[in-house]
Design an enzyme around this catalytic site. Structure first.
Site, PDB file in Angstrom:
ATOM      1  N   GLY A   1       9.768  -3.280   2.844  1.00 28.92           N
ATOM      2  CA  GLY A   1       9.166  -4.601   2.811  1.00 28.92           C
ATOM      3  C   GLY A   1       8.963  -5.321   3.907  1.00 28.92           C
ATOM      4  O   GLY A   1       9.472  -4.875   5.319  1.00 28.92           O
ATOM      5  N   GLY A   2       8.171  -6.642   3.974  1.00 25.32           N
ATOM      6  CA  GLY A   2       8.008  -7.128   5.060  1.00 25.32           C
ATOM      7  C   GLY A   2       6.458  -7.399   5.245  1.00 25.32           C
ATOM      8  O   GLY A   2       5.710  -6.832   4.424  1.00 25.32           O
TER       9      GLY A   2
ATOM     10  N   ASN B   1       4.042   2.620  14.518  1.00 27.22           N
ATOM     11  CA  ASN B   1       3.709   3.063  15.874  1.00 27.22           C
ATOM     12  C   ASN B   1       3.417   1.876  16.711  1.00 27.22           C
ATOM     13  O   ASN B   1       3.484   1.931  18.060  1.00 27.22           O
ATOM     14  CB  ASN B   1       2.203   3.718  15.809  1.00 27.22           C
ATOM     15  CG  ASN B   1       1.206   2.807  15.240  1.00 27.22           C
ATOM     16  OD1 ASN B   1       0.527   2.070  16.042  1.00 27.22           O
ATOM     17  ND2 ASN B   1       1.078   2.662  13.990  1.00 27.22           N
ATOM     18  N   HIS B   2       3.516   0.491  16.276  1.00 21.91           N
ATOM     19  CA  HIS B   2       3.195  -0.745  17.204  1.00 21.91           C
ATOM     20  C   HIS B   2       4.230  -1.013  17.767  1.00 21.91           C
ATOM     21  O   HIS B   2       4.260  -2.133  18.536  1.00 21.91           O
ATOM     22  CB  HIS B   2       2.617  -1.628  16.144  1.00 21.91           C
ATOM     23  CG  HIS B   2       1.322  -1.349  15.599  1.00 21.91           C
ATOM     24  ND1 HIS B   2       0.033  -1.143  16.417  1.00 21.91           N
ATOM     25  CD2 HIS B   2       0.874  -1.222  14.384  1.00 21.91           C
ATOM     26  CE1 HIS B   2      -0.757  -0.757  15.747  1.00 21.91           C
ATOM     27  NE2 HIS B   2      -0.317  -0.631  14.277  1.00 21.91           N
TER      28      HIS B   2
ATOM     29  N   ASP C   1      10.097  -6.128  -4.763  1.00 25.27           N
ATOM     30  CA  ASP C   1       9.003  -6.847  -4.060  1.00 25.27           C
ATOM     31  C   ASP C   1       9.137  -8.256  -4.618  1.00 25.27           C
ATOM     32  O   ASP C   1      10.091  -8.626  -5.222  1.00 25.27           O
ATOM     33  CB  ASP C   1       7.679  -6.220  -4.141  1.00 25.27           C
ATOM     34  CG  ASP C   1       6.896  -6.453  -2.902  1.00 25.27           C
ATOM     35  OD1 ASP C   1       6.818  -7.562  -2.535  1.00 25.27           O
ATOM     36  OD2 ASP C   1       6.317  -5.340  -2.365  1.00 25.27           O
TER      37      ASP C   1
ATOM     38  N   GLY D   1       0.742  -1.294  -0.031  1.00 28.52           N
ATOM     39  CA  GLY D   1      -0.105  -0.009  -0.078  1.00 28.52           C
ATOM     40  C   GLY D   1       0.791   1.435  -0.058  1.00 28.52           C
ATOM     41  O   GLY D   1       0.464   2.293  -0.923  1.00 28.52           O
TER      42      GLY D   1
ATOM     43  N   TYR E   1       4.164  -8.369  15.321  1.00 30.22           N
ATOM     44  CA  TYR E   1       4.591  -7.323  14.350  1.00 30.22           C
ATOM     45  C   TYR E   1       5.442  -6.104  14.881  1.00 30.22           C
ATOM     46  O   TYR E   1       6.425  -5.793  14.412  1.00 30.22           O
ATOM     47  CB  TYR E   1       3.435  -6.758  13.583  1.00 30.22           C
ATOM     48  CG  TYR E   1       3.468  -5.782  12.899  1.00 30.22           C
ATOM     49  CD1 TYR E   1       4.230  -5.767  11.622  1.00 30.22           C
ATOM     50  CD2 TYR E   1       2.883  -4.580  13.194  1.00 30.22           C
ATOM     51  CE1 TYR E   1       4.300  -4.427  10.945  1.00 30.22           C
ATOM     52  CE2 TYR E   1       2.947  -3.437  12.366  1.00 30.22           C
ATOM     53  CZ  TYR E   1       3.550  -3.574  11.376  1.00 30.22           C
ATOM     54  OH  TYR E   1       3.912  -2.381  10.603  1.00 30.22           O
TER      55      TYR E   1
HETATM   56  C1  15L Z   1       0.726  -0.336  10.822  1.00 33.07           C
HETATM   57  O1  15L Z   1       1.938  -0.650  11.107  1.00 33.07           O
HETATM   58  C2  15L Z   1       0.094  -1.188   9.707  1.00 33.07           C
HETATM   59  O2  15L Z   1       1.230  -1.346   8.792  1.00 33.07           O
HETATM   60  C3  15L Z   1      -0.994  -0.424   9.163  1.00 33.07           C
HETATM   61  O3  15L Z   1      -1.591  -1.281   8.107  1.00 33.07           O
HETATM   62  C4  15L Z   1      -1.922   0.095  10.146  1.00 33.07           C
HETATM   63  O4  15L Z   1      -2.632  -1.178  10.669  1.00 33.07           O
HETATM   64  C5  15L Z   1      -1.462   0.866  10.948  1.00 33.07           C
HETATM   65  O5  15L Z   1      -0.254   0.409  11.535  1.00 33.07           O
HETATM   66  C6  15L Z   1      -2.148   1.508  12.126  1.00 33.07           C
HETATM   67  O6  15L Z   1      -2.024   1.598  13.335  1.00 33.07           O
HETATM   68  O7  15L Z   1      -3.401   1.829  11.952  1.00 33.07           O
END
Ligand code: 15L
Length: 270
Positions: A70-71, A110-111, A32, A12, A134
């Site tokens: 990537g990933g 952010n995760h 890719d 995306g 992740y």
């Molecule tokens: C991410 O890291 C994801 O790649 C994306 O698909 C969203 O889920 C985004 O975080 C999010 O936190 O909204």
């Protein structure tokens, strides 16, 4: 910066960047597992599986800068995260070192810090609190970035991306949204700014409800152009239709925190 490799070209964010980065650098290679849809004759594609070192080594040959998107981009089974994000990220940094690549911009997330409550404002000095396998893989990538910057002299920027979209789609995204053009601005700082060594930026636009202190990015000249608040009415209306979830709504990582959650909210860190 003559030659830039972008991994994850078919995803995306990669698809958006192909339009926005056109002409920014003389030679951009898009990589890719499979070619992006609608690749035009003037776009160069290199097939590479990040989990296969030989293929990654081939992709990075003759490159000065890498944008590593990537990933696997959401939570997944351990085997998937291990191959695509842990082994894949190691292969990318190690191949870059061997090929004397100067700079890497790493798409963190952010995760990596998703388990901070929304009531906290965090900077880049807060310890990581991943909210998923992740998120752990993104924290691992940030750690690799530091190793390769301080031990091997690469210039590395990790961007903890919030959510890339044309507009924030719900209440949580009002705090973490980044417009694609603002992401390009951060990537360009990572690829071009002379003082980059090992930096972490938050990938967020000008969001009045932000949970992140992005002063490091601002010090490097980042001036986000998009304002989440311009889309607040639509985002809040969409949010009102979502099912209530205490864990999701308490933590910055939202659904990545509530997914598989069995820690007990009372025992969780605040
Ligand atoms: C991410 O890291 C994801 O790649 C994306 O698909 C969203 O889920 C985004 O975080 C999010 O936190 O909204």
């Amino acid at each position: 910066m003559q030659t830039v490799l972008v991994t994850g070209a078919s995803g995306g964010i990669g698809t958006r960047l192909r339009k926005l980065m056109k002409g920014l650098y003389p030679d951009i290679r898009w990589s890719d597992l499979t070619p992006p849809a609608g690749l035009s004759p003037d776009e160069r594609f290199i097939k590479a599986d990040l989990a296969v070192m030989d293929e990654v080594e081939r992709a990075v040959q003759g490159v000065q800068g890498i944008v590593h998107l990537g990933g696997f981009s959401v939570e997944g089974p351990w085997a998937t995260i291990l191959n695509a994000n842990i082994i894949g990220c190691y292969n990318l940094f190690e191949a870059a070192r061997r090929a004397k690549v100067e700079r890497i911009v790493f798409a963190s997330s952010n995760h990596a810090v998703g388990f901070y409550p929304r009531q906290h404002t965090i900077g880049i000095d807060a310890p990581v609190r991943p909210d998923s396998r992740y998120g752990v893989s993104k924290a691992f990538g940030e750690a690799l970035a530091a190793l390769y910057a301080y031990k091997h002299g690469l210039r590395v920027t990790s961007i903890r991306i919030g959510n890339v979209a044309d507009a924030p789609v719900d209440k949580r995204r009002l705090s973490i949204w980044i417009a694609p053009q603002d992401l390009v601005q951060l990537i360009r700082i990572g690829l071009e700014h002379p003082d980059i060594r090992c930096e972490i930026f938050y990938g967020a636009s000008d969001n009045a409800r932000a949970w992140w202190d992005n002063s490091t990015a601002f010090r490097f000249g980042y001036r986000p152009q998009a304002r989440a608040e311009d889309h607040a009415a639509e985002a809040l209306a969409a949010d009102a239709k979502l099912p209530a979830d205490r864990i999701d709504e308490w933590y910055q990582g939202g659904p990545f925190c509530s997914d598989e959650f069995d820690g007990g909210i009372k025992r969780s860190p605040v």
